[in-house]
Scaffold this motif. Structure first.
Motif, PDB file in Angstrom:
ATOM      1  N   ASN A 102       0.002  30.435 -25.092  1.00 50.21           N
ATOM      2  CA  ASN A 102      -0.801  31.247 -23.769  1.00 50.21           C
ATOM      3  C   ASN A 102      -2.039  31.733 -24.627  1.00 50.21           C
ATOM      4  O   ASN A 102      -3.015  31.606 -23.757  1.00 50.21           O
ATOM      5  CB  ASN A 102      -0.252  31.738 -23.097  1.00 50.21           C
ATOM      6  CG  ASN A 102      -0.470  31.610 -21.955  1.00 50.21           C
ATOM      7  OD1 ASN A 102      -1.548  30.923 -21.222  1.00 50.21           O
ATOM      8  ND2 ASN A 102      -0.621  32.630 -21.300  1.00 50.21           N
ATOM      9  N   ARG A 115       3.216  26.157 -24.694  1.00 47.96           N
ATOM     10  CA  ARG A 115       2.630  25.760 -23.739  1.00 47.96           C
ATOM     11  C   ARG A 115       1.618  27.759 -23.212  1.00 47.96           C
ATOM     12  O   ARG A 115       1.818  28.699 -23.937  1.00 47.96           O
ATOM     13  CB  ARG A 115       2.552  25.242 -22.257  1.00 47.96           C
ATOM     14  CG  ARG A 115       0.665  25.654 -21.676  1.00 47.96           C
ATOM     15  CD  ARG A 115       0.858  24.075 -20.500  1.00 47.96           C
ATOM     16  NE  ARG A 115       1.985  24.952 -19.344  1.00 47.96           N
ATOM     17  CZ  ARG A 115       2.184  24.402 -18.552  1.00 47.96           C
ATOM     18  NH1 ARG A 115       1.635  23.142 -18.170  1.00 47.96           N
ATOM     19  NH2 ARG A 115       2.611  25.356 -17.002  1.00 47.96           N
ATOM     20  N   GLN A 121      -5.823  30.806 -23.600  1.00 43.03           N
ATOM     21  CA  GLN A 121      -6.798  32.101 -22.940  1.00 43.03           C
ATOM     22  C   GLN A 121      -8.431  32.278 -23.854  1.00 43.03           C
ATOM     23  O   GLN A 121      -8.906  32.150 -23.325  1.00 43.03           O
ATOM     24  CB  GLN A 121      -5.664  33.092 -22.831  1.00 43.03           C
ATOM     25  CG  GLN A 121      -5.185  33.484 -21.854  1.00 43.03           C
ATOM     26  CD  GLN A 121      -5.644  33.680 -20.120  1.00 43.03           C
ATOM     27  OE1 GLN A 121      -6.805  33.145 -20.102  1.00 43.03           O
ATOM     28  NE2 GLN A 121      -4.783  32.942 -19.009  1.00 43.03           N
TER      29      GLN A 121
END
Length: 105
Positions: free
Chosen positions: A62, A58, A66
Motif C-alpha cells: 500500500n 495489496r 500510495q
C-alpha cells in the motif's frame, strides 16, 4: 460326474470373477467422481488463496502504491490532465482485480 463338477466349479469361479469385476468398476467410478469433486474443491481453494494473496500483497504494498499514485497525481497536475481522464484511471485502479476476474470468465 467329474466333468460336471469341474464345470460347475469353473462357472462359480467365473461368476465370482464377474461379480468382483462389477464391484471394481463401481469402485473406479466412485473414485473418478471423488477425484472430480476433489479437483473442483482444490481449484476453488487455489482461487481463494490467490485472492487472499493479492489482497495481502495489496495491503503490504500500500505504501508503494500510495507513492506511485502521488507521483502520478503530480504529473497529471503538471500536465493539466482533464478530470474525466483522471476519473477513468481511478475507475480502472478501483476495479483492477474485478476486471481481471471478469476477463478470465
Amino acid at each position: 460326474q467329474r466333468i460336471t463338477d469341474e464345470k460347475r466349479e469353473l462357472e462359480e469361479q467365473l461368476s465370482q470373477v464377474q461379480s468382483d469385476l462389477d464391484q471394481s468398476k463401481k469402485a473406479v467410478h466412485n473414485l473418478e467422481i471423488s477425484l472430480k469433486t476433489t479437483n473442483e474443491k482444490l481449484s476453488v481453494a487455489r482461487e481463494r488463496l490467490a485472492l487472499a494473496e493479492a489482497s495481502n500483497a495489496r495491503v503490504e504494498e500500500n505504501k508503494d502504491a500510495q507513492e506511485t499514485l502521488q507521483k502520478l497525481q503530480r504529473i497529471w497536475s503538471e500536465l493539466g490532465v482533464d478530470a474525466s481522464v483522471r476519473e477513468s484511471a481511478r475507475l480502472n485502479i478501483e476495479h483492477c482485480l474485478k476486471d481481471t476476474c471478469v476477463h478470465e470468465l
